[in-house]
Scaffold this motif. Sequence first.
Motif, PDB file in Angstrom:
ATOM      1  N   SER A   1       0.803  -1.228   0.000  1.00 18.13           N
ATOM      2  CA  SER A   1       0.000   0.000   0.000  1.00 18.13           C
ATOM      3  C   SER A   1       0.832   1.273   0.000  1.00 18.13           C
ATOM      4  O   SER A   1       0.310   2.354  -0.233  1.00 18.13           O
ATOM      5  CB  SER A   1      -0.909   0.020   1.238  1.00 18.13           C
ATOM      6  N   GLY A   2       2.136   1.147   0.262  1.00 15.39           N
ATOM      7  CA  GLY A   2       2.982   2.328   0.370  1.00 15.39           C
ATOM      8  C   GLY A   2       3.899   2.516  -0.825  1.00 15.39           C
ATOM      9  O   GLY A   2       3.646   2.014  -1.918  1.00 15.39           O
ATOM     10  N   ALA A   3       4.997   3.231  -0.607  1.00 12.58           N
ATOM     11  CA  ALA A   3       5.906   3.579  -1.699  1.00 12.58           C
ATOM     12  C   ALA A   3       6.576   2.347  -2.304  1.00 12.58           C
ATOM     13  O   ALA A   3       6.881   2.324  -3.500  1.00 12.58           O
ATOM     14  CB  ALA A   3       6.958   4.566  -1.195  1.00 12.58           C
ATOM     15  N   ASN A   4       6.833   1.317  -1.496  1.00 12.53           N
ATOM     16  CA  ASN A   4       7.408   0.069  -1.999  1.00 12.53           C
ATOM     17  C   ASN A   4       6.277  -0.814  -2.517  1.00 12.53           C
ATOM     18  O   ASN A   4       5.631  -1.535  -1.763  1.00 12.53           O
ATOM     19  CB  ASN A   4       8.188  -0.640  -0.893  1.00 12.53           C
ATOM     20  N   ILE A   5       6.040  -0.762  -3.812  1.00 14.14           N
ATOM     21  CA  ILE A   5       4.839  -1.384  -4.374  1.00 14.14           C
ATOM     22  C   ILE A   5       4.895  -2.917  -4.355  1.00 14.14           C
ATOM     23  O   ILE A   5       3.872  -3.577  -4.493  1.00 14.14           O
ATOM     24  CB  ILE A   5       4.572  -0.893  -5.808  1.00 14.14           C
ATOM     25  N   MET A   6       6.083  -3.492  -4.164  1.00 16.57           N
ATOM     26  CA  MET A   6       6.221  -4.950  -4.116  1.00 16.57           C
ATOM     27  C   MET A   6       6.381  -5.465  -2.684  1.00 16.57           C
ATOM     28  O   MET A   6       6.810  -6.597  -2.467  1.00 16.57           O
ATOM     29  CB  MET A   6       7.420  -5.392  -4.968  1.00 16.57           C
ATOM     30  N   ASP A   7       6.012  -4.658  -1.714  1.00 15.35           N
ATOM     31  CA  ASP A   7       6.170  -5.046  -0.308  1.00 15.35           C
ATOM     32  C   ASP A   7       4.975  -5.876   0.151  1.00 15.35           C
ATOM     33  O   ASP A   7       4.107  -5.412   0.888  1.00 15.35           O
ATOM     34  CB  ASP A   7       6.319  -3.793   0.567  1.00 15.35           C
ATOM     35  N   PHE A   8       4.929  -7.110  -0.320  1.00 21.20           N
ATOM     36  CA  PHE A   8       3.883  -8.040   0.105  1.00 21.20           C
ATOM     37  C   PHE A   8       4.367  -9.465  -0.169  1.00 21.20           C
ATOM     38  O   PHE A   8       5.227  -9.681  -1.026  1.00 21.20           O
ATOM     39  CB  PHE A   8       2.554  -7.775  -0.623  1.00 21.20           C
ATOM     40  N   PRO A   9       3.866 -10.450   0.564  1.00 18.93           N
ATOM     41  CA  PRO A   9       4.260 -11.837   0.309  1.00 18.93           C
ATOM     42  C   PRO A   9       3.702 -12.332  -1.017  1.00 18.93           C
ATOM     43  O   PRO A   9       2.722 -11.797  -1.528  1.00 18.93           O
ATOM     44  CB  PRO A   9       3.655 -12.592   1.495  1.00 18.93           C
ATOM     45  N   HIS A  10       4.340 -13.362  -1.564  1.00 15.41           N
ATOM     46  CA  HIS A  10       3.917 -13.861  -2.878  1.00 15.41           C
ATOM     47  C   HIS A  10       2.972 -15.049  -2.784  1.00 15.41           C
ATOM     48  O   HIS A  10       2.659 -15.669  -3.805  1.00 15.41           O
ATOM     49  CB  HIS A  10       5.141 -14.236  -3.717  1.00 15.41           C
ATOM     50  N   ASP A  11       2.489 -15.358  -1.578  1.00 13.98           N
ATOM     51  CA  ASP A  11       1.637 -16.533  -1.393  1.00 13.98           C
ATOM     52  C   ASP A  11       0.405 -16.528  -2.303  1.00 13.98           C
ATOM     53  O   ASP A  11       0.040 -17.567  -2.874  1.00 13.98           O
ATOM     54  CB  ASP A  11       1.168 -16.621   0.067  1.00 13.98           C
ATOM     55  N   ALA A  12      -0.245 -15.361  -2.398  1.00 11.52           N
ATOM     56  CA  ALA A  12      -1.465 -15.296  -3.201  1.00 11.52           C
ATOM     57  C   ALA A  12      -1.153 -15.464  -4.688  1.00 11.52           C
ATOM     58  O   ALA A  12      -1.935 -16.080  -5.423  1.00 11.52           O
ATOM     59  CB  ALA A  12      -2.187 -13.975  -2.956  1.00 11.52           C
TER      60      ALA A  12
END
Length: 334
Positions: free
Chosen positions: A282-293
């Motif tokens: 949701s922030g400036a780092n657009i890839m800051d989320f796990p890849h599980d989904a």
Amino acid sequence: MTRKIGIAVIGLGPAALPHSRSLIDLAERVDVRHVVSRSQQRLDAYRQQFPFPGTTDVEAALADPTVDAVIVLTPPSSHLDVSARCLAAGKHVLVEKPLELTAARGAELVAAARRAGKVFGVVLQHRFRPASLRLKAALDDGELGEVEAALLQVPWWRPQSYYDEPGRGTLARDGGGVLLTQAIHSLDLFRSLVGVSRVVAAQVRTTGLHRMETEDYVGALLETANGAPATLVTTTAAYPGHPERIEIIGRKGHAALVGGRLELSFLDGSSETVEAEGSTGSGANIMDFPHDAHRAVIANFLDAIDSGGDPVVTGEEALASQRLIDGILTASRR
């Protein structure tokens, strides 16, 4: 043991990161034959992180008989042309969101996939989060009762540097702003949960926080499938960025899905929590989320190839979400 499914990946933008991590996790099911980019420099940088063979020759990748399916990660403006070439070469296709720049071009792509008789899926991974699946089951099983009202909020942040990249936030490359590029994931999930029968009214704006062609703020009044009122607010101007939120008020209880965390509260006093699996980008780092989904999306796509059926997010499903976005934009012009 069944044969591994041969995969080619076309496009090495930011979305290549979660997809590539997912393909490594799924190594027992897939054989990545080619990763394709027009840029040799980008290929060289990619191959420092991932072991897959790279090429700048898309025709060679599509002509390879060991490639069964293609994951298309190119910009939205190219999805129809690239996917159509893959389908014509006899490959199954999994394409990143959105389908295309416009719903009309998206409909062309969906029709081409149906004519080709190949499995065609779209990457709308929010449906595959554990909390999303639990909420879907609670609604389908009647645990929350009749839906009385619903809320969708996507208070994200993107710095101006994000939109300064060539093509970002333009109609020519992205096809739209916050609705089509960022909020489409949550909007698609929301539509799959409660349905949207009507767009009552909408406001679409570009705030003073960004210089861009398309919108960075949208508010809308909607009606769910059963006619209950629903509210949408989405933006990329909410610094520093906060998790997306879906709330559903039912006759038997309330659901709050915040990022990947779900809280179910029932009128009989019972409750249930499904914990989040990490950040949401949701922030400036657009890839800051796990890849599980993403891994779950690809696994579902592979299941559809093996069974000859459809993936969860078909072209028609993705097209319905894109048409809803068009409906919100049209309502704002009224």
